[in-house]
Design a protein around this motif. Sequence first.
Motif, PDB file in Angstrom:
ATOM      1  N   SER A  67       0.811  -1.421   0.061  1.00 27.13           N
ATOM      2  CA  SER A  67       0.064  -0.012  -0.210  1.00 27.13           C
ATOM      3  C   SER A  67       0.676   1.343   0.035  1.00 27.13           C
ATOM      4  CB  SER A  67      -0.853  -0.023   1.090  1.00 27.13           C
ATOM      5  OG  SER A  67      -0.057   0.132   2.546  1.00 27.13           O
ATOM      6  N   LEU A  68       2.128   1.110   0.230  1.00 21.28           N
ATOM      7  CA  LEU A  68       2.898   2.396   0.260  1.00 21.28           C
ATOM      8  C   LEU A  68       3.629   2.548  -1.118  1.00 21.28           C
ATOM      9  CD1 LEU A  68       5.042   1.447   3.776  1.00 21.28           C
ATOM     10  CD2 LEU A  68       2.930   2.994   3.592  1.00 21.28           C
ATOM     11  N   TRP A  69       3.356   1.807  -1.892  1.00 25.37           N
ATOM     12  CA  TRP A  69       3.969   1.814  -3.386  1.00 25.37           C
ATOM     13  C   TRP A  69       2.838   2.110  -4.204  1.00 25.37           C
ATOM     14  CZ3 TRP A  69       9.370   1.587  -3.772  1.00 25.37           C
ATOM     15  CH2 TRP A  69       9.858   1.272  -2.697  1.00 25.37           C
ATOM     16  N   ASN A  70       3.063   3.118  -4.963  1.00 22.18           N
ATOM     17  CA  ASN A  70       1.517   3.332  -5.823  1.00 22.18           C
ATOM     18  C   ASN A  70       2.126   4.098  -7.270  1.00 22.18           C
ATOM     19  OD1 ASN A  70      -1.268   4.014  -5.907  1.00 22.18           O
ATOM     20  ND2 ASN A  70      -0.567   6.272  -6.096  1.00 22.18           N
ATOM     21  N   GLY A  71       1.558   3.737  -8.100  1.00 21.70           N
ATOM     22  CA  GLY A  71       2.039   4.317  -9.379  1.00 21.70           C
ATOM     23  C   GLY A  71       2.608   3.292 -10.453  1.00 21.70           C
ATOM     24  N   ILE A  72       2.297   3.313 -12.003  1.00 20.98           N
ATOM     25  CA  ILE A  72       2.957   2.457 -12.789  1.00 20.98           C
ATOM     26  C   ILE A  72       3.944   3.749 -13.497  1.00 20.98           C
ATOM     27  CG2 ILE A  72       3.142   0.911 -14.767  1.00 20.98           C
ATOM     28  CD1 ILE A  72       1.667  -0.032 -12.510  1.00 20.98           C
ATOM     29  N   THR A  73       5.243   3.562 -13.359  1.00 18.80           N
ATOM     30  CA  THR A  73       6.327   4.413 -13.990  1.00 18.80           C
ATOM     31  C   THR A  73       6.953   4.052 -15.076  1.00 18.80           C
ATOM     32  OG1 THR A  73       6.748   5.444 -11.796  1.00 18.80           O
ATOM     33  CG2 THR A  73       8.467   5.554 -13.415  1.00 18.80           C
ATOM     34  N   VAL A  74       7.131   4.918 -15.997  1.00 15.27           N
ATOM     35  CA  VAL A  74       7.861   4.611 -17.662  1.00 15.27           C
ATOM     36  C   VAL A  74       9.242   5.449 -17.453  1.00 15.27           C
ATOM     37  CG1 VAL A  74       7.749   4.774 -20.022  1.00 15.27           C
ATOM     38  CG2 VAL A  74       6.064   4.086 -18.737  1.00 15.27           C
ATOM     39  N   TYR A  75      10.343   4.762 -17.513  1.00 10.80           N
ATOM     40  CA  TYR A  75      11.381   5.685 -17.560  1.00 10.80           C
ATOM     41  C   TYR A  75      11.339   6.038 -19.259  1.00 10.80           C
ATOM     42  CZ  TYR A  75      16.505   6.534 -18.900  1.00 10.80           C
ATOM     43  OH  TYR A  75      17.640   7.265 -18.969  1.00 10.80           O
ATOM     44  N   VAL A  76      11.791   7.414 -19.312  1.00  8.07           N
ATOM     45  CA  VAL A  76      11.882   7.924 -20.547  1.00  8.07           C
ATOM     46  C   VAL A  76      13.212   7.935 -21.286  1.00  8.07           C
ATOM     47  CG1 VAL A  76      11.652  10.166 -21.751  1.00  8.07           C
ATOM     48  CG2 VAL A  76      10.120   9.727 -19.747  1.00  8.07           C
ATOM     49  N   ASP A  77      13.445   7.083 -22.130  1.00  8.49           N
ATOM     50  CA  ASP A  77      14.648   6.900 -22.825  1.00  8.49           C
ATOM     51  C   ASP A  77      14.820   7.898 -23.929  1.00  8.49           C
ATOM     52  OD1 ASP A  77      16.874   5.525 -24.560  1.00  8.49           O
ATOM     53  OD2 ASP A  77      16.476   3.804 -23.306  1.00  8.49           O
ATOM     54  N   HIS A  78      15.973   8.628 -23.970  1.00 10.14           N
ATOM     55  CA  HIS A  78      16.177   9.790 -25.043  1.00 10.14           C
ATOM     56  C   HIS A  78      17.539   9.782 -25.488  1.00 10.14           C
ATOM     57  CE1 HIS A  78      17.849  12.674 -22.117  1.00 10.14           C
ATOM     58  NE2 HIS A  78      17.380  11.853 -21.241  1.00 10.14           N
ATOM     59  N   VAL A  79      17.815  10.642 -26.078  1.00 10.05           N
ATOM     60  CA  VAL A  79      19.135  10.960 -26.679  1.00 10.05           C
ATOM     61  C   VAL A  79      19.184  12.573 -26.804  1.00 10.05           C
ATOM     62  CG1 VAL A  79      21.178  11.124 -28.380  1.00 10.05           C
ATOM     63  CG2 VAL A  79      19.763   8.771 -27.843  1.00 10.05           C
ATOM     64  N   ASN A  80      20.012  13.221 -25.965  1.00 11.90           N
ATOM     65  CA  ASN A  80      19.553  14.746 -25.918  1.00 11.90           C
ATOM     66  C   ASN A  80      18.442  15.475 -26.037  1.00 11.90           C
ATOM     67  OD1 ASN A  80      22.567  15.010 -26.074  1.00 11.90           O
ATOM     68  ND2 ASN A  80      22.739  14.586 -28.353  1.00 11.90           N
ATOM     69  N   GLY A  81      17.437  14.784 -25.202  1.00  6.40           N
ATOM     70  CA  GLY A  81      16.012  15.148 -25.140  1.00  6.40           C
ATOM     71  C   GLY A  81      15.150  14.400 -26.060  1.00  6.40           C
ATOM     72  N   GLU A  82      15.565  13.862 -27.208  1.00  9.86           N
ATOM     73  CA  GLU A  82      14.738  13.349 -28.256  1.00  9.86           C
ATOM     74  C   GLU A  82      14.304  12.078 -27.860  1.00  9.86           C
ATOM     75  OE1 GLU A  82      13.753  15.001 -31.060  1.00  9.86           O
ATOM     76  OE2 GLU A  82      15.055  16.802 -30.276  1.00  9.86           O
ATOM     77  N   ILE A  83      13.028  11.795 -27.642  1.00  8.95           N
ATOM     78  CA  ILE A  83      12.349  10.714 -26.818  1.00  8.95           C
ATOM     79  C   ILE A  83      12.584   9.715 -27.855  1.00  8.95           C
ATOM     80  CG2 ILE A  83      10.469   9.808 -25.495  1.00  8.95           C
ATOM     81  CD1 ILE A  83       9.713  12.792 -24.869  1.00  8.95           C
ATOM     82  N   HIS A  84      12.994   8.509 -27.190  1.00  9.89           N
ATOM     83  CA  HIS A  84      12.768   7.214 -28.116  1.00  9.89           C
ATOM     84  C   HIS A  84      11.300   6.820 -28.132  1.00  9.89           C
ATOM     85  CE1 HIS A  84      13.816   2.856 -29.181  1.00  9.89           C
ATOM     86  NE2 HIS A  84      14.943   3.264 -29.464  1.00  9.89           N
ATOM     87  N   PRO A  85      11.229   6.083 -29.206  1.00  9.92           N
ATOM     88  CA  PRO A  85       9.470   5.642 -29.565  1.00  9.92           C
ATOM     89  C   PRO A  85       9.162   4.647 -28.591  1.00  9.92           C
ATOM     90  CG  PRO A  85      10.668   5.871 -31.535  1.00  9.92           C
ATOM     91  CD  PRO A  85      11.847   6.054 -30.484  1.00  9.92           C
ATOM     92  N   VAL A  86       9.911   3.922 -27.955  1.00  9.15           N
ATOM     93  CA  VAL A  86       9.785   2.741 -26.987  1.00  9.15           C
ATOM     94  C   VAL A  86       9.069   3.303 -25.989  1.00  9.15           C
ATOM     95  CG1 VAL A  86      11.907   2.764 -25.619  1.00  9.15           C
ATOM     96  CG2 VAL A  86      10.439   0.525 -26.129  1.00  9.15           C
TER      97      VAL A  86
END
Length: 302
Positions: A67-86
Amino acid sequence: MGKLIVHQDKVTDINAMISICPFNALEEKDGKLEVNAGCKLCKLCVKKGQPGAMEYVEEEVKTVDKSLWNGITVYVDHVNGEIHPVTFELLGKAGELAKKINHPVYAIFIGSDIEKKAEELLHYGVDKVFVVDAPELKDFQMESYTAAFEAFVNEIKPSAILVGATPVGRQLAPRVASRFNTGLTADCTILDIHENTDLVQIRPAFGGNIMAEILTPNSRPQLATVRYKIMDAPERSAEAKGEIVKISVPAEKLKTRTQVLGITQKQKEKSIENADILVVAGRGLKKKEDIALVRELADALG
């Protein structure tokens, strides 16, 4: 899972005890009997050894307050701010999982001068984008990025984290998992979730002959890496929803023992991993001339 305990005061003949083990897992060290890494926990030494010399005990399974852990998180993969489509693909799957357990969808964006780029993520169903923006994070470096990720997990406590199985993701995810002594399932092809927030991680095993279903019910956060083009990316909404939240990490925690002297761009290569369409020939082709039929189909499909 259990372990063997040696009661040295009950060991009367070390060599006799060593001879019992078929795996050579018992050895003498400084005049004492010890169990090494070869132990298979067959318990033969307990049954046939000197009375009271060896004891098998079940280890207490540590549980976590989910109950102390909440949310599904996605790591934003990027190169110089350009976000990878995955990243967008994982946001779509995160939304599906979060809806089942009534959890929010988070994204963790680590880098330098990326706050404006983070706004794009708000068009993909994210409730909050947590941004760790610091000059020390300009280039991907393992120590500093792991420290930033660790700070995010400590502050937000997400139940599950999805990471793209890119070169960066495959280096970062195991180190984050190690920091929290939790499990990591690599190269998942199917993800689901139970009502109690246990993430169901399914991946091919034994050369693809079976599908392994993996859970980490006694630890949080749960981590999984997913290959590119496995999940479906959601449609980009015209309206941006959600909010961007800054997370500050002390500069001394972002220090690293390595220095990036320069970056050389790798030439793009064609590979079957990134192809939209594969035309595959099997044993149905009996002679070399039959390949012309395969080429004809490939040309027709572009």
